[in-house]
Scaffold this active site. Sequence first.
Site, PDB file in Angstrom:
ATOM      1  N   HIS A   8     -33.803 -13.189 -38.295  1.00  0.00           N
ATOM      2  CA  HIS A   8     -32.756 -12.223 -38.582  1.00  0.00           C
ATOM      3  C   HIS A   8     -31.551 -12.883 -39.256  1.00  0.00           C
ATOM      4  O   HIS A   8     -30.950 -12.340 -40.183  1.00  0.00           O
ATOM      5  CB  HIS A   8     -32.344 -11.537 -37.269  1.00  0.00           C
ATOM      6  CG  HIS A   8     -31.158 -10.646 -37.392  1.00  0.00           C
ATOM      7  ND1 HIS A   8     -29.902 -11.018 -36.960  1.00  0.00           N
ATOM      8  CD2 HIS A   8     -31.020  -9.402 -37.921  1.00  0.00           C
ATOM      9  CE1 HIS A   8     -29.060 -10.032 -37.201  1.00  0.00           C
ATOM     10  NE2 HIS A   8     -29.695  -9.043 -37.782  1.00  0.00           N
ATOM     11  N   GLU A  39     -32.344 -13.476 -42.797  1.00  0.00           N
ATOM     12  CA  GLU A  39     -32.239 -12.217 -43.547  1.00  0.00           C
ATOM     13  C   GLU A  39     -30.789 -11.996 -44.010  1.00  0.00           C
ATOM     14  O   GLU A  39     -30.531 -11.671 -45.164  1.00  0.00           O
ATOM     15  CB  GLU A  39     -32.704 -11.053 -42.657  1.00  0.00           C
ATOM     16  CG  GLU A  39     -32.402  -9.671 -43.220  1.00  0.00           C
ATOM     17  CD  GLU A  39     -31.892  -8.711 -42.135  1.00  0.00           C
ATOM     18  OE1 GLU A  39     -32.501  -8.610 -41.069  1.00  0.00           O
ATOM     19  OE2 GLU A  39     -30.842  -8.083 -42.373  1.00  0.00           O
ATOM     20  N   HIS A  40     -29.833 -12.187 -43.085  1.00  0.00           N
ATOM     21  CA  HIS A  40     -28.424 -11.996 -43.460  1.00  0.00           C
ATOM     22  C   HIS A  40     -28.021 -12.938 -44.597  1.00  0.00           C
ATOM     23  O   HIS A  40     -27.309 -12.545 -45.511  1.00  0.00           O
ATOM     24  CB  HIS A  40     -27.521 -12.288 -42.256  1.00  0.00           C
ATOM     25  CG  HIS A  40     -27.221 -11.091 -41.426  1.00  0.00           C
ATOM     26  ND1 HIS A  40     -25.940 -10.626 -41.233  1.00  0.00           N
ATOM     27  CD2 HIS A  40     -28.038 -10.253 -40.736  1.00  0.00           C
ATOM     28  CE1 HIS A  40     -25.981  -9.559 -40.447  1.00  0.00           C
ATOM     29  NE2 HIS A  40     -27.231  -9.309 -40.128  1.00  0.00           N
ATOM     30  N   GLU A 100     -22.812  -7.916 -34.250  1.00  0.00           N
ATOM     31  CA  GLU A 100     -24.029  -7.103 -34.281  1.00  0.00           C
ATOM     32  C   GLU A 100     -24.752  -7.209 -32.932  1.00  0.00           C
ATOM     33  O   GLU A 100     -25.239  -6.213 -32.390  1.00  0.00           O
ATOM     34  CB  GLU A 100     -24.948  -7.577 -35.418  1.00  0.00           C
ATOM     35  CG  GLU A 100     -26.140  -6.662 -35.632  1.00  0.00           C
ATOM     36  CD  GLU A 100     -27.046  -7.109 -36.794  1.00  0.00           C
ATOM     37  OE1 GLU A 100     -26.744  -8.132 -37.427  1.00  0.00           O
ATOM     38  OE2 GLU A 100     -28.052  -6.423 -37.046  1.00  0.00           O
TER      39      GLU A 100
END
Lengths: 426, 426
Positions: free
Chosen positions: B65, B68-69, B140
């Site tokens: 993740h 991905e950012h 997040e």
Amino acid sequence: MGGIERQTVLPGVKLSCVYTDKFKNGFFSAYLMRALDADDAPKNAMLADVLRRGCMRLPDMESIEAQLDELYGASVSPVMRQLGEATAMGFSSSFADDRYIGGQERILESVLSLTGQLLLDPVTRGGMLSTDYVLSERDNLCDRIRSIINDKRRYAVMRLRELMCADERYGVNPLGTVEKAEKITHLSLTKHYRRVLEHSPLELFYCGGAAPERVERAVLDAFAALPRGEQDSCETEVRIDCGPTRYVTEKMDVTQANLAIGFRMGKIMYNPSYAVLTVFSAVLGGSPVSKLFMNVREKMSLCYSVGSSVDRQKGILTVSAGISPSKYDAALGEIMAQIDSCRRGDITAEELEAAKKYVASALRECSDEAATLDGYWLSRRMDGMDCSPEELAALVETVTAEQVTEAAESIKPDMVYFLSGEEADR
Amino acid sequence: MKAIEYEKLGETLWHGVLENGLNIYVLPKKGFNKKYAFFAANYGGCDRRFQVNGQWTDTPAGIAHYLEHKMFDMPYGSAMNRLTENGASPNAFTSNGITGYLFSCTDGFETNLHTLLEYVSTPYFTDESVAKEQGIIGQEIRMGEDNPSRAVLNNLLKALYSEHPVREQIAGTLESIAQINAETLYTCHKRFYNPANMVLCCSGDIDPMTVEQLAAETVTMPKGELYVRDYGEQEGPLPARVRISREMPVGLPVFMLGSKIEYGNGGREWIKDLLTAQMACDLLMGSSSPLYADMYAKGLINSSFYAGVMDFPLGAAAMAGGLCAAPAEVMARISTEAEQFGIGDKERTRFRRLKKAMLGNFLEELDSPEEMCHIHAERHFDGCLPLEQMDIIDSIEIEDAAAFIARQFSAERLALSVISAPGGEK
């Protein structure tokens, strides 16, 4: 595509049809339009749920669901939309296009007929709605109202709206309050149901591969028994001005704090342009290159999510962000600084272009989803603008930096709401 | 590119494989304004331990993740901005099994596709830019911690499994992501963003050949090795823990119950297992089942109730959940009903109807370019084309579904996860 045929099929009943053969499914919705009102809100919020429990032909959930499975998994669901200070409530349905399931069945007619029966011919005893269904859906509604706090962002924005617009219809929670909901009986709901059916404008929408004449025939068959009287109005009152900014902090046991800021759009609402308001919100906080995203998130790493949205009917802009409780001052300061930069006309050509493309593209894409088109045309009904998504996208492309600056200059912060688990350092 | 015709569905799917191993699927949609592209790696939150040259490598939870950012960072600036400035709506997500990068747009598709393929193929990280993201992802994670629907699912997976990495949150924890730096990101990009481990899916009014040509020109990474991954020891059928509870500010308790579905042979058989599982859930407790109707009528469940299947690398879970005051009672009703489930005429009729409903629901997915791209990517990694799904559903017998019900929903197989307000459940 983009063309829509609109006509009045019965008194106060408008049918809008979008004909397209690009989908494999049809979509149909039926909305009764009501004004948002503190006493009526819980009744409006639960009415479609009660009606969905059974009609005279299919008197319980099991028989309705069996019929829907038989209709190739068609759905007929209670739905409620908010448009400024109006509530649209009723049913929306999605169903397979006859062509893709052998072509022998007439799914459209069956689904519209079922929708009409749910709306007009509910299970009654002695003319009253079923006590069982009313009490059970009343309990469900109370649970839904209590569960609003499960989504902290949504809860924060709802509290902002309630507190900021405490003396306006807009401040009414569309689900109502538990206190008012608990007082609903099968008698009071039946009375409300009769009134709503007779006195509300009914908006019907269809999108799919059936010719408008076929849809019109099916609608006339399904809704022939609708009682019609004088229509109640459901207009939205726009408040141009506000006093000095109010600040409210509330506590809840949360790890992430939520900041929600409400702005009145101001004098620009005397002659509001959909295109300008939307582009302004996109420049400020509507896209990944917006000022809020680029600065509050990317530059200062203050949050994961931040954004703005504008209610064009009511003339209120809302900015919200999920932040660490200790970053209240930093986040609020930066959000206000970004609005100031819009006011100063500090908008680059790239920012403006990106925002316009973002909005125009979203509008053009909306023709590819029947449920989105449904919401689009219902909004146009409310603001009296008769233009297709494509036409509106073209208008968006003509918005200038001066118009965006003018919108920014016009807005006034009315309330800053903060939901936090700890004492914010203020 | 080769065309695969699905006459009954009125669809043509184009498929091709580049020399470097990249698989490409294009599902043209005539008349749609929206053009959608989805570029995915077979690498998700569960892929944390893998073998390179005989050596096992462990990586921190949340790394896929985090990567991905940071993929949006390019030597020229931000790919997110470039796409948005060119009228696209870009986004990305990481699931347990895959990482997907996507955009939708109406104009400039080819330019946007080039930007997408280029940035996902180009790792560009600095320790400074990686450090800056800690604050954003930290928020997040915090947002997820306050979200009861997410918490209830995470806890259920923790109760079901003792070793499988699906137990950990996809985004990781504040502690685990603190271990991530530019070097770890480069390593993971090199290992998993290899064309043979990726897939490109596009849908909309687009030309398949253009997509293939652009991909061949832009995705120039060499074909790489596919690494063996470790998802922990094969676990037995019983849950690791029977019950898991947590307190959070919620209105009504949020619950989810479930059982582990054992991974069999993969490929088409695995997809058949998953579809059988879905049909079994619908048959036992879907909205058209007697059990659903009865629990609803008694006020035990409300319209938030759902039952379905979730799959992840080398596993899946059958689950049911929603908002409910007495989750333990719901669980008891489900397992009792499952133990007593027998096949009679009524069940056969319902099963036949459910097949019709599944066909209709599948037609509905066909109208969504996004859904089609996502499902093609996921099923590609599973080794089964999704448009064959209808034939697989046809081949499922009610005996398969009944066996699933008896096996998966027996009392000893189920675990229960509950989130309730401080003070406990009612």
